[in-house]
Design an enzyme around this catalytic site. Sequence first.
Site, PDB file in Angstrom:
ATOM      1  N   HIS A   1      -2.242  -5.491   1.560  1.00  0.00           N
ATOM      2  CA  HIS A   1      -3.536  -6.156   1.394  1.00  0.00           C
ATOM      3  C   HIS A   1      -3.272  -7.568   0.896  1.00  0.00           C
ATOM      4  O   HIS A   1      -2.299  -7.800   0.177  1.00  0.00           O
ATOM      5  CB  HIS A   1      -4.399  -5.407   0.356  1.00  0.00           C
ATOM      6  CG  HIS A   1      -5.593  -6.200  -0.086  1.00  0.00           C
ATOM      7  ND1 HIS A   1      -6.755  -6.232   0.645  1.00  0.00           N
ATOM      8  CD2 HIS A   1      -5.775  -7.041  -1.132  1.00  0.00           C
ATOM      9  CE1 HIS A   1      -7.625  -7.047   0.031  1.00  0.00           C
ATOM     10  NE2 HIS A   1      -7.042  -7.545  -1.043  1.00  0.00           N
TER      11      HIS A   1
ATOM     12  N   TYR B   1     -12.456  -2.297  -3.926  1.00  0.00           N
ATOM     13  CA  TYR B   1     -12.992  -2.489  -2.572  1.00  0.00           C
ATOM     14  C   TYR B   1     -14.533  -2.422  -2.547  1.00  0.00           C
ATOM     15  O   TYR B   1     -15.105  -2.145  -1.486  1.00  0.00           O
ATOM     16  CB  TYR B   1     -12.414  -1.437  -1.623  1.00  0.00           C
ATOM     17  CG  TYR B   1     -10.999  -1.726  -1.156  1.00  0.00           C
ATOM     18  CD1 TYR B   1     -10.709  -2.845  -0.374  1.00  0.00           C
ATOM     19  CD2 TYR B   1      -9.948  -0.870  -1.467  1.00  0.00           C
ATOM     20  CE1 TYR B   1      -9.420  -3.109   0.079  1.00  0.00           C
ATOM     21  CE2 TYR B   1      -8.644  -1.121  -1.018  1.00  0.00           C
ATOM     22  CZ  TYR B   1      -8.395  -2.243  -0.236  1.00  0.00           C
ATOM     23  OH  TYR B   1      -7.115  -2.500   0.215  1.00  0.00           O
TER      24      TYR B   1
ATOM     25  N   THR C   1      -5.543  -7.381  10.604  1.00  0.00           N
ATOM     26  CA  THR C   1      -5.817  -6.136   9.862  1.00  0.00           C
ATOM     27  C   THR C   1      -5.325  -4.920  10.644  1.00  0.00           C
ATOM     28  O   THR C   1      -4.768  -3.986  10.071  1.00  0.00           O
ATOM     29  CB  THR C   1      -7.342  -6.010   9.620  1.00  0.00           C
ATOM     30  OG1 THR C   1      -7.784  -7.197   8.972  1.00  0.00           O
ATOM     31  CG2 THR C   1      -7.667  -4.809   8.747  1.00  0.00           C
TER      32      THR C   1
ATOM     33  N   PHE D   1     -15.753   3.345   6.669  1.00  0.00           N
ATOM     34  CA  PHE D   1     -14.381   3.712   6.307  1.00  0.00           C
ATOM     35  C   PHE D   1     -14.124   3.669   4.805  1.00  0.00           C
ATOM     36  O   PHE D   1     -12.998   3.915   4.361  1.00  0.00           O
ATOM     37  CB  PHE D   1     -13.377   2.816   7.045  1.00  0.00           C
ATOM     38  CG  PHE D   1     -13.576   1.328   6.807  1.00  0.00           C
ATOM     39  CD1 PHE D   1     -13.090   0.712   5.663  1.00  0.00           C
ATOM     40  CD2 PHE D   1     -14.245   0.554   7.737  1.00  0.00           C
ATOM     41  CE1 PHE D   1     -13.264  -0.644   5.441  1.00  0.00           C
ATOM     42  CE2 PHE D   1     -14.427  -0.820   7.520  1.00  0.00           C
ATOM     43  CZ  PHE D   1     -13.930  -1.413   6.368  1.00  0.00           C
TER      44      PHE D   1
ATOM     45  N   GLU E   1      -9.807 -10.454  -7.605  1.00  0.00           N
ATOM     46  CA  GLU E   1      -8.758  -9.447  -7.400  1.00  0.00           C
ATOM     47  C   GLU E   1      -7.600  -9.612  -8.388  1.00  0.00           C
ATOM     48  O   GLU E   1      -7.074  -8.625  -8.897  1.00  0.00           O
ATOM     49  CB  GLU E   1      -8.255  -9.518  -5.952  1.00  0.00           C
ATOM     50  CG  GLU E   1      -9.330  -9.069  -4.962  1.00  0.00           C
ATOM     51  CD  GLU E   1      -8.856  -9.025  -3.523  1.00  0.00           C
ATOM     52  OE1 GLU E   1      -9.617  -8.527  -2.683  1.00  0.00           O
ATOM     53  OE2 GLU E   1      -7.733  -9.474  -3.228  1.00  0.00           O
TER      54      GLU E   1
ATOM     55  N   ARG F   1       2.460  -6.596   8.894  1.00  0.00           N
ATOM     56  CA  ARG F   1       1.722  -5.440   9.443  1.00  0.00           C
ATOM     57  C   ARG F   1       2.305  -4.982  10.780  1.00  0.00           C
ATOM     58  O   ARG F   1       2.273  -3.791  11.088  1.00  0.00           O
ATOM     59  CB  ARG F   1       0.235  -5.757   9.550  1.00  0.00           C
ATOM     60  CG  ARG F   1      -0.446  -5.700   8.176  1.00  0.00           C
ATOM     61  CD  ARG F   1      -1.866  -6.173   8.252  1.00  0.00           C
ATOM     62  NE  ARG F   1      -2.605  -5.931   7.024  1.00  0.00           N
ATOM     63  CZ  ARG F   1      -3.661  -6.644   6.645  1.00  0.00           C
ATOM     64  NH1 ARG F   1      -4.080  -7.655   7.396  1.00  0.00           N
ATOM     65  NH2 ARG F   1      -4.286  -6.362   5.525  1.00  0.00           N
TER      66      ARG F   1
ATOM     67  N   ARG G   1      -2.076 -14.459   4.395  1.00  0.00           N
ATOM     68  CA  ARG G   1      -2.830 -13.804   5.477  1.00  0.00           C
ATOM     69  C   ARG G   1      -2.115 -13.983   6.818  1.00  0.00           C
ATOM     70  O   ARG G   1      -2.087 -13.064   7.637  1.00  0.00           O
ATOM     71  CB  ARG G   1      -4.275 -14.319   5.518  1.00  0.00           C
ATOM     72  CG  ARG G   1      -5.041 -13.833   4.286  1.00  0.00           C
ATOM     73  CD  ARG G   1      -6.500 -14.159   4.351  1.00  0.00           C
ATOM     74  NE  ARG G   1      -7.201 -13.362   5.358  1.00  0.00           N
ATOM     75  CZ  ARG G   1      -7.530 -12.081   5.227  1.00  0.00           C
ATOM     76  NH1 ARG G   1      -7.203 -11.420   4.130  1.00  0.00           N
ATOM     77  NH2 ARG G   1      -8.183 -11.453   6.172  1.00  0.00           N
TER      78      ARG G   1
ATOM     79  N   LYS H   1       0.817  -1.219   0.000  1.00  0.00           N
ATOM     80  CA  LYS H   1       0.000   0.000   0.000  1.00  0.00           C
ATOM     81  C   LYS H   1       0.856   1.276   0.000  1.00  0.00           C
ATOM     82  O   LYS H   1       2.062   1.223   0.267  1.00  0.00           O
ATOM     83  CB  LYS H   1      -0.927  -0.024   1.215  1.00  0.00           C
ATOM     84  CG  LYS H   1      -1.937  -1.185   1.191  1.00  0.00           C
ATOM     85  CD  LYS H   1      -2.956  -1.047   2.320  1.00  0.00           C
ATOM     86  CE  LYS H   1      -3.985  -2.160   2.274  1.00  0.00           C
ATOM     87  NZ  LYS H   1      -5.070  -1.969   3.267  1.00  0.00           N
TER      88      LYS H   1
ATOM     89  N   ASN I   1      -2.192   0.117   6.915  1.00  0.00           N
ATOM     90  CA  ASN I   1      -1.734  -1.186   7.405  1.00  0.00           C
ATOM     91  C   ASN I   1      -0.812  -1.920   6.429  1.00  0.00           C
ATOM     92  O   ASN I   1      -0.723  -3.143   6.452  1.00  0.00           O
ATOM     93  CB  ASN I   1      -2.935  -2.048   7.846  1.00  0.00           C
ATOM     94  CG  ASN I   1      -3.848  -2.413   6.705  1.00  0.00           C
ATOM     95  OD1 ASN I   1      -3.690  -1.914   5.588  1.00  0.00           O
ATOM     96  ND2 ASN I   1      -4.800  -3.284   6.959  1.00  0.00           N
TER      97      ASN I   1
END
Length: 139
Positions: free
Chosen positions: A116, A50, A92, A58, A127, A103, A86, A10, A113
């Site tokens: 993704h 998203y 998250t 948010f 995705e 993270r 993950r 990100k 964070n």
Amino acid sequence: MSERTLAIIKPDAVKKHAIGDIIASYEKAGLTPVAIRMMQFSKSTAEGFYAVHKARPFFDSLCTFMSSGPVVVLVLQGDNAIKKNRELMGATDPAKADAGTIRKAHGANIEFNAVHGSDSPETAKFEVSYFFPQTDIVG
Ligand code: CMP
């Protein structure tokens, strides 16, 4: 079972010069990059990506952040790649992420964070195809 997942480094992590460290984490965990693209999302690209979070409070802030600077989008391949990524990312909210996760190392808060990762086989399919035509994926 070998599978593919979509990862995004990100804007916060790109700004912190953490691209190399994060890609090294993927490789050390046995997640092989089979497509990589650096780009800056438009607001509408972020909103489409998203879309599942559209009703969340948010949503607008998330899409503004995700289009605020360059990102690196990757397809990662490996055994149980979705679950493995993950686990490697951590919770998250970086404050709740285990030591040793991406993270924990690079995230600041639940919005900024760092990374993704797809959360299911169905999401991964959507995705990956959102950013990469099949012909741009190697292996
Ligand atoms: P990500 O894995 O990219 O998927 C959706 C994103 O929404 C998530 O990471 C967070 O960055 C963001 N998000 C989730 N919950 C919240 C929240 N309560 N407040 C702000 N952002 C959130």
